[in-house]
Design an enzyme around this catalytic site. Sequence first.
Site, mmCIF file in Angstrom:
data_model
loop_
_atom_site.group_PDB
_atom_site.id
_atom_site.type_symbol
_atom_site.label_atom_id
_atom_site.label_comp_id
_atom_site.label_asym_id
_atom_site.label_seq_id
_atom_site.Cartn_x
_atom_site.Cartn_y
_atom_site.Cartn_z
ATOM 1 N N ASN A 55 0.967 -1.199 -0.085
ATOM 2 C CA ASN A 55 -0.038 0.243 0.055
ATOM 3 C C ASN A 55 0.719 1.298 -0.188
ATOM 4 O O ASN A 55 1.400 1.489 1.021
ATOM 5 C CB ASN A 55 -0.996 0.035 1.530
ATOM 6 C CG ASN A 55 -1.816 1.170 1.411
ATOM 7 O OD1 ASN A 55 -1.804 2.326 0.496
ATOM 8 N ND2 ASN A 55 -2.541 1.565 2.366
ATOM 9 N N TRP A 56 0.899 1.809 -1.165
ATOM 10 C CA TRP A 56 1.698 2.811 -1.343
ATOM 11 C C TRP A 56 1.443 4.207 -0.696
ATOM 12 O O TRP A 56 2.331 5.025 -0.339
ATOM 13 C CB TRP A 56 2.297 3.085 -2.782
ATOM 14 C CG TRP A 56 3.047 1.961 -3.451
ATOM 15 C CD1 TRP A 56 3.284 0.701 -3.123
ATOM 16 C CD2 TRP A 56 3.553 2.278 -4.722
ATOM 17 N NE1 TRP A 56 3.873 0.074 -3.965
ATOM 18 C CE2 TRP A 56 3.984 0.716 -5.214
ATOM 19 C CE3 TRP A 56 3.380 2.850 -5.895
ATOM 20 C CZ2 TRP A 56 4.637 0.337 -6.281
ATOM 21 C CZ3 TRP A 56 3.879 2.701 -7.236
ATOM 22 C CH2 TRP A 56 4.370 1.258 -7.311
ATOM 23 N N LYS A 57 0.140 4.319 -0.372
ATOM 24 C CA LYS A 57 -0.452 5.486 0.266
ATOM 25 C C LYS A 57 -0.425 6.715 -0.746
ATOM 26 O O LYS A 57 -0.240 6.384 -1.776
ATOM 27 C CB LYS A 57 0.008 5.620 1.539
ATOM 28 C CG LYS A 57 0.022 4.355 2.651
ATOM 29 C CD LYS A 57 0.068 4.529 4.125
ATOM 30 C CE LYS A 57 0.102 3.455 4.648
ATOM 31 N NZ LYS A 57 0.137 3.307 6.072
ATOM 32 N N HIS A 142 -9.312 1.387 5.295
ATOM 33 C CA HIS A 142 -7.958 1.563 5.987
ATOM 34 C C HIS A 142 -8.092 2.345 7.141
ATOM 35 O O HIS A 142 -9.086 3.438 6.997
ATOM 36 C CB HIS A 142 -6.881 2.050 4.880
ATOM 37 C CG HIS A 142 -5.416 2.149 5.411
ATOM 38 N ND1 HIS A 142 -4.956 2.910 6.264
ATOM 39 C CD2 HIS A 142 -4.459 1.052 5.245
ATOM 40 C CE1 HIS A 142 -3.896 2.782 6.701
ATOM 41 N NE2 HIS A 142 -3.589 1.615 5.882
ATOM 42 N N GLU A 144 -6.527 4.994 8.042
ATOM 43 C CA GLU A 144 -6.402 6.256 7.820
ATOM 44 C C GLU A 144 -7.482 6.727 7.042
ATOM 45 O O GLU A 144 -7.593 8.092 7.246
ATOM 46 C CB GLU A 144 -5.138 6.303 6.852
ATOM 47 C CG GLU A 144 -4.016 6.000 7.713
ATOM 48 C CD GLU A 144 -2.655 5.618 6.851
ATOM 49 O OE1 GLU A 144 -2.682 5.711 5.540
ATOM 50 O OE2 GLU A 144 -1.575 5.158 7.410
ATOM 51 N N GLU A 212 -4.957 -4.562 10.755
ATOM 52 C CA GLU A 212 -3.815 -3.519 11.083
ATOM 53 C C GLU A 212 -3.974 -2.986 12.211
ATOM 54 O O GLU A 212 -4.874 -1.961 12.284
ATOM 55 C CB GLU A 212 -3.781 -2.764 9.881
ATOM 56 C CG GLU A 212 -3.760 -3.318 8.466
ATOM 57 C CD GLU A 212 -3.091 -2.257 7.423
ATOM 58 O OE1 GLU A 212 -2.067 -2.612 6.872
ATOM 59 O OE2 GLU A 212 -3.834 -1.172 7.152
ATOM 60 N N GLY A 218 3.079 2.637 10.684
ATOM 61 C CA GLY A 218 3.934 3.486 10.644
ATOM 62 C C GLY A 218 4.752 3.709 12.139
ATOM 63 O O GLY A 218 5.759 4.664 11.967
ATOM 64 N N SER A 256 3.953 -1.918 10.323
ATOM 65 C CA SER A 256 5.360 -1.918 10.530
ATOM 66 C C SER A 256 6.015 -3.349 10.240
ATOM 67 O O SER A 256 7.012 -3.885 10.709
ATOM 68 C CB SER A 256 5.791 -1.605 11.721
ATOM 69 O OG SER A 256 5.174 -0.172 12.151
ATOM 70 N N GLY A 277 2.896 -1.121 4.352
ATOM 71 C CA GLY A 277 3.084 0.466 3.699
ATOM 72 C C GLY A 277 4.537 0.821 3.680
ATOM 73 O O GLY A 277 4.817 0.646 2.449
ATOM 74 N N GLY A 278 5.248 1.444 4.449
ATOM 75 C CA GLY A 278 6.635 2.071 4.249
ATOM 76 C C GLY A 278 7.627 1.074 3.789
ATOM 77 O O GLY A 278 8.226 1.564 2.531
HETATM 78 P P1 13P Z 1 3.337 0.517 7.569
HETATM 79 O O1 13P Z 1 3.913 -0.744 7.006
HETATM 80 O O2 13P Z 1 3.986 1.843 7.066
HETATM 81 O O3 13P Z 1 3.189 0.536 9.071
HETATM 82 O O4 13P Z 1 2.015 0.716 6.869
HETATM 83 C C1 13P Z 1 1.037 -0.233 7.349
HETATM 84 C C2 13P Z 1 -0.407 0.118 6.289
HETATM 85 O O5 13P Z 1 -0.947 1.073 6.858
HETATM 86 C C3 13P Z 1 -0.825 -0.612 5.152
HETATM 87 O O6 13P Z 1 -1.788 -0.600 4.833
#
Ligand code: 13P
Length: 294
Positions: A55-57, A142, A144, A212, A218, A256, A277-278
């Site tokens: 998930n590149w956000k 998600h 977020e 999640e 993050g 993470s 994510g990251g």
């Molecule tokens: P991180 O891997 O950066 O913690 O993000 C997780 C995430 O929100 C994937 O949707």
Amino acid sequence: MPASTGGIIGGGPRPCNSGLPGNEPLTKAEAVLNSPHFPLLETTLSGPRPLIAGNWKMNAGDAAGIALARAVIEGAGSETLGCDLLLCPPAVILAEVARLAGGSAAAVGGQDCHAEDAGAHTGDLSAIMLREAGASFVIVGHSERRAGHGETDAMVRAKAEAAHRAGLTAIVCIGETEGERAAGKTLDVLAHQVGGSVPAGAGAADTVIAYEPVWAIGSGRTPSPGEVAEAHAHIRARLAGRVDSAAEVRILYGGSVKPDNAGAILALGDVNGALIGGASLDAAAFLAIARLCR
Ligand code: 13P
């Protein structure tokens, strides 16, 4: 129920390789599952093929994203992975990433969709549009978006239903906040979110769950393997009364996930992949995680 080949090893379908030299995945899973933090659960080695999703956000929506997609697709192209790959780039490059991914092992997904198929919704994208741009998955709910856009379980369920109408697999995200975990409410929150966010009639063919924990996203922090296993087993048990073939539904862990902690998480029996994510913004790190599923 598929034939058991491994006896009591964990809480769900086929785990990934632990990635530890000289330590077979079952041994790893067994060691984790024998910890005092959670009960032994009966399972088998069969189950859904793991899914490693990035998930590149709101990152890499430009030439850097195209280069990232190319690096993942070309990197994965020369090897046989034990998982499916999914790239969820920003919508502005989704069609181009889908073109690059055509014929490769990688699928492409959107990061959100509207609950309706078309209409006066400035700035939104329908699931049908994502499908026409080359997506086969879409992330919904998600944390977020739940936190930043006020999305409720009912709204998330409506988006998942829109995804299904469009022929997309919905990745339904759920997870507790830090306060909810501290208050001992994690399992209740997850049960409530499964009940409210997952469409009745969903099944393994059109729905993936992503667990999640909000506080792990993050932050560099993750739940213990025991806590992850407990949550995933609980989610699967809640799915059992709600969806078709609950044992085959992929339940991803997200929050993470990095190459150095993914092995222990992916080896857990009820963990069928990861939503990253990251680390998904680094092709080498993303592929390193995927290789743990070999
Ligand atoms: P991180 O891997 O950066 O913690 O993000 C997780 C995430 O929100 C994937 O949707």
